[in-house]
Design a protein around this motif. Structure first.
Motif, PDB file in Angstrom:
ATOM      1  N   ASN A 161       6.257 -40.941  19.197  1.00 29.70           N
ATOM      2  CA  ASN A 161       6.707 -40.176  18.104  1.00 29.70           C
ATOM      3  C   ASN A 161       7.786 -39.130  18.334  1.00 29.70           C
ATOM      4  N   LEU A 162       8.757 -39.716  17.533  1.00 30.27           N
ATOM      5  CA  LEU A 162      10.088 -38.599  17.682  1.00 30.27           C
ATOM      6  C   LEU A 162       9.707 -37.245  16.903  1.00 30.27           C
ATOM      7  N   PHE A 163       8.833 -37.326  16.015  1.00 30.45           N
ATOM      8  CA  PHE A 163       8.391 -36.123  15.591  1.00 30.45           C
ATOM      9  C   PHE A 163       7.196 -35.396  16.449  1.00 30.45           C
ATOM     10  N   ASP A 164       6.845 -35.758  17.185  1.00 31.36           N
ATOM     11  CA  ASP A 164       5.762 -34.953  18.014  1.00 31.36           C
ATOM     12  C   ASP A 164       6.292 -34.953  19.414  1.00 31.36           C
ATOM     13  N   ASP A 165       7.515 -34.860  19.904  1.00 31.03           N
ATOM     14  CA  ASP A 165       8.032 -34.781  21.050  1.00 31.03           C
ATOM     15  C   ASP A 165       7.696 -36.019  21.925  1.00 31.03           C
ATOM     16  N   TYR A 166       7.758 -37.342  21.207  1.00 31.69           N
ATOM     17  CA  TYR A 166       7.624 -38.638  21.762  1.00 31.69           C
ATOM     18  C   TYR A 166       6.419 -38.995  22.401  1.00 31.69           C
ATOM     19  N   ARG A 167       5.054 -38.186  21.687  1.00 33.40           N
ATOM     20  CA  ARG A 167       3.981 -38.451  22.260  1.00 33.40           C
ATOM     21  C   ARG A 167       3.445 -39.951  21.736  1.00 33.40           C
ATOM     22  N   LEU A 168       2.439 -40.306  22.352  1.00 32.48           N
ATOM     23  CA  LEU A 168       2.146 -41.960  22.276  1.00 32.48           C
ATOM     24  C   LEU A 168       1.115 -41.751  20.922  1.00 32.48           C
ATOM     25  N   TYR A 169       1.448 -42.689  19.893  1.00 32.67           N
ATOM     26  CA  TYR A 169       0.701 -42.940  18.651  1.00 32.67           C
ATOM     27  C   TYR A 169       0.475 -44.417  18.317  1.00 32.67           C
ATOM     28  N   GLU A 170      -0.552 -44.536  17.618  1.00 35.83           N
ATOM     29  CA  GLU A 170      -0.976 -45.864  17.059  1.00 35.83           C
ATOM     30  C   GLU A 170      -0.704 -45.940  15.207  1.00 35.83           C
TER      31      GLU A 170
ATOM     32  N   GLN B 248      -1.164 -48.289  11.691  1.00 41.20           N
ATOM     33  CA  GLN B 248      -1.650 -49.433  11.069  1.00 41.20           C
ATOM     34  C   GLN B 248      -0.534 -49.644  10.022  1.00 41.20           C
ATOM     35  N   LEU B 249       0.368 -50.952  10.060  1.00 45.52           N
ATOM     36  CA  LEU B 249       1.229 -51.157   9.131  1.00 45.52           C
ATOM     37  C   LEU B 249       0.728 -51.338   7.763  1.00 45.52           C
ATOM     38  N   SER B 250      -0.479 -51.686   7.798  1.00 43.68           N
ATOM     39  CA  SER B 250      -1.102 -52.233   6.272  1.00 43.68           C
ATOM     40  C   SER B 250      -1.463 -50.950   5.584  1.00 43.68           C
ATOM     41  N   SER B 251      -1.785 -49.934   6.415  1.00 48.07           N
ATOM     42  CA  SER B 251      -2.289 -48.757   5.616  1.00 48.07           C
ATOM     43  C   SER B 251      -1.400 -47.529   5.998  1.00 48.07           C
ATOM     44  N   GLY B 252      -0.487 -47.623   6.880  1.00 48.42           N
ATOM     45  CA  GLY B 252       0.395 -46.522   7.034  1.00 48.42           C
ATOM     46  C   GLY B 252      -0.532 -45.435   7.940  1.00 48.42           C
ATOM     47  N   GLU B 253      -1.888 -45.660   8.458  1.00 50.28           N
ATOM     48  CA  GLU B 253      -2.474 -44.701   9.025  1.00 50.28           C
ATOM     49  C   GLU B 253      -2.178 -44.453  10.479  1.00 50.28           C
ATOM     50  N   ALA B 254      -1.801 -43.383  10.962  1.00 56.10           N
ATOM     51  CA  ALA B 254      -1.282 -43.010  12.263  1.00 56.10           C
ATOM     52  C   ALA B 254      -2.248 -42.237  12.894  1.00 56.10           C
ATOM     53  N   THR B 255      -2.487 -42.742  14.383  1.00 55.88           N
ATOM     54  CA  THR B 255      -3.544 -41.885  15.239  1.00 55.88           C
ATOM     55  C   THR B 255      -2.751 -41.416  16.465  1.00 55.88           C
ATOM     56  N   LYS B 256      -2.974 -40.292  17.055  1.00 55.66           N
ATOM     57  CA  LYS B 256      -2.198 -39.813  18.192  1.00 55.66           C
ATOM     58  C   LYS B 256      -3.484 -40.275  19.420  1.00 55.66           C
ATOM     59  N   LEU B 257      -2.364 -40.890  20.192  1.00 56.26           N
ATOM     60  CA  LEU B 257      -3.280 -41.531  21.517  1.00 56.26           C
ATOM     61  C   LEU B 257      -3.327 -40.574  22.730  1.00 56.26           C
ATOM     62  N   GLY B 258      -2.173 -40.004  22.927  1.00 58.26           N
ATOM     63  CA  GLY B 258      -2.099 -38.893  23.870  1.00 58.26           C
ATOM     64  C   GLY B 258      -1.118 -37.935  24.003  1.00 58.26           C
ATOM     65  N   ASP B 259      -1.045 -36.954  24.913  1.00 59.05           N
ATOM     66  CA  ASP B 259      -0.314 -35.961  24.832  1.00 59.05           C
ATOM     67  C   ASP B 259       0.693 -35.763  25.970  1.00 59.05           C
ATOM     68  N   VAL B 260       1.264 -36.992  26.460  1.00 55.02           N
ATOM     69  CA  VAL B 260       2.208 -36.852  27.307  1.00 55.02           C
ATOM     70  C   VAL B 260       3.499 -37.606  26.582  1.00 55.02           C
ATOM     71  N   GLU B 261       4.554 -37.479  27.067  1.00 52.95           N
ATOM     72  CA  GLU B 261       5.930 -38.018  26.687  1.00 52.95           C
ATOM     73  C   GLU B 261       6.201 -39.372  27.075  1.00 52.95           C
ATOM     74  N   VAL B 262       6.352 -40.172  26.299  1.00 61.20           N
ATOM     75  CA  VAL B 262       6.373 -41.701  26.726  1.00 61.20           C
ATOM     76  C   VAL B 262       7.678 -42.310  26.201  1.00 61.20           C
ATOM     77  N   SER B 263       8.104 -43.628  26.861  1.00 60.01           N
ATOM     78  CA  SER B 263       9.085 -44.502  26.558  1.00 60.01           C
ATOM     79  C   SER B 263       8.749 -45.899  27.250  1.00 60.01           C
ATOM     80  N   ASP B 264       9.485 -46.839  26.908  1.00 59.23           N
ATOM     81  CA  ASP B 264       9.494 -48.066  27.524  1.00 59.23           C
ATOM     82  C   ASP B 264       7.970 -48.664  27.176  1.00 59.23           C
ATOM     83  N   ILE B 265       7.439 -48.649  26.182  1.00 59.98           N
ATOM     84  CA  ILE B 265       6.068 -49.095  25.705  1.00 59.98           C
ATOM     85  C   ILE B 265       5.743 -50.524  25.805  1.00 59.98           C
ATOM     86  N   HIS B 266       4.867 -51.152  26.501  1.00 61.07           N
ATOM     87  CA  HIS B 266       4.372 -52.581  26.455  1.00 61.07           C
ATOM     88  C   HIS B 266       3.106 -52.565  26.062  1.00 61.07           C
ATOM     89  N   ILE B 267       2.653 -53.756  25.282  1.00 57.94           N
ATOM     90  CA  ILE B 267       1.457 -53.903  24.766  1.00 57.94           C
ATOM     91  C   ILE B 267       1.063 -55.520  25.228  1.00 57.94           C
TER      92      ILE B 267
END
Length: 352
Positions: free
Chosen positions: A93-102, A104-123
């Motif tokens: 999340n650009l607006f939270d110092d690149y912390r990891l978020y989840e 849902q495209l259908s609802s727009g609901e966002a959930t914070k998953l972690g408190d570390v800065e991340v990049s290069d994400i793979h699922i």
């Protein structure tokens, strides 16, 4: 002359008829048993065919499922801050110092998953792999379990350009305090192997590897250890999409066809950043002031080109749409561009 009584003749006739009847009945029984055996044999053959067909189907399905693909290489070249599985987005999340978020495209609901800065994400299934950063600097690779919500460090040290294919993490690391090297890390065993690629950038797609060494691009045969020069005068980043290699030069954006071995210029101005996938290319030009910036589209064959009259950064492309970010003082968010309609819609805003 000896006489034969009538009663004897009757008995003889009855005996003969009984014998013939038994023989006919036995013959019918044998025919019936043979017919039943043939039916059994036929069933066994048909059942064998079905089993073989099932085995073939299972093998094909296993072959299709055998290749595990992480985030697209073009997205990694744009920071890898957005990854997608079905209708769920995982993003830094650009607006939270690149912390990891989840999200849902259908609802727009966002959930914070972690408190570390991340990049290069793979699922991959229920696992996330990403580069952990501190104040923008890469410090290692972490695994995040979507089931247990627990994190595990699987590599410590400098990491860039993290790719994931077939259970192997590819990335650029550093030997001691020496040059950068491309490494391979087996997720299952945890074993890290150093490749022969030194002081290079690379792009990886479906087992094909193209490296950039200084201003030249080479396609690599990893198994045989051979290399072939493709083009010169390139600048970072390269993006490999199937048989198409996209690359920047000081005079524009090009695509090189690995089959025809021909290059086509798509943009004849200096490009600042771009992404390309499935015949779609989005880019932004070098500008002196951000107020003059815009997002452009060009088809991979160069037949269609247009100004989208919008500004997006961190361009991440998926099968049917692009997701990018926009941030200016007082506002911003994440937006989706539909490939078919060209419609731009908001998918996340920090103000909501």
């Amino acid at each position: 002359m000896k006489k034969i009584s009538l009663s004897s003749m009757v008995l003889a006739l009855l005996f003969l008829l009984f014998a013939c009847s038994n023989e006919t009945e036995q013959s019918e029984i044998e025919d019936k048993e043979q017919s039943q055996q043939e039916e059994v044999d036929t069933d066994e053959v048909e059942e064998g065919v079905v089993v073989e067909e099932d085995e073939i189907v299972e093998e094909v399905e296993e072959d299709k499922e055998g290749r595990t693909m992480g985030n697209y290489t073009g997205n990694i070249m744009n920071g890898g801050t957005i990854s997608l599985t079905e209708e769920t987005v995982y993003f830094a999340n650009l607006f939270d110092d690149y912390r990891l978020y989840e999200l849902q495209l259908s609802s727009g609901e966002a959930t914070k998953l972690g408190d570390v800065e991340v990049s290069d994400i793979h699922i991959i299934e229920d696992s996330l792999y990403y580069i952990k950063r501190e104040n923008g600097h890469p410090v290692g690779i972490e695994h995040y379990s979507l089931q247990t919500k627990e994190t595990e460090e699987i590599y410590s040290g400098y990491v860039e350009m993290l790719h994931l294919e077939d259970g192997i993490l590819w990335f650029v690391g550093i030997i001691m305090e020496g040059p950068t090297v491309v490494y391979q890390l087996d997720i299952e065993t945890g074993m890290t192997v150093e490749t022969d690629f030194i002081e290079v950038a690379f792009t990886l797609d479906h087992g094909q590897v193209v490296i950039q060494q200084e201003i030249a691009a080479f396609i690599e045969d990893v198994e045989n250890g051979t290399s072939e020069k493709l083009v010169e005068g390139v600048r970072h980043p390269l993006i490999l999409d199937g048989n198409h290699l996209y690359y920047l030069t000081n005079d524009g954006l090009y695509v090189y066809n690995l089959e025809t071995e021909e290059s086509t210029q798509l943009v004849d101005e200096v490009v600042d950043y771009y992404n390309a996938k499935n015949g779609h290319v989005f880019y932004s030009l070098m500008v002196e002031a951000e107020a003059a910036r815009s997002l452009y589209y060009v088809s991979a064959d160069g037949t269609e080109q247009k100004d989208l009259e919008a500004v997006l950064y961190e361009l991440h492309m998926f099968d049917d749409f692009l997701i990018g970010s926009f941030s200016r003082q007082g506002g911003g968010g994440y937006y989706k561009v539909d490939f078919e309609t060209g419609e731009i819609s908001e998918v996340y805003s920090p103000m909501n």
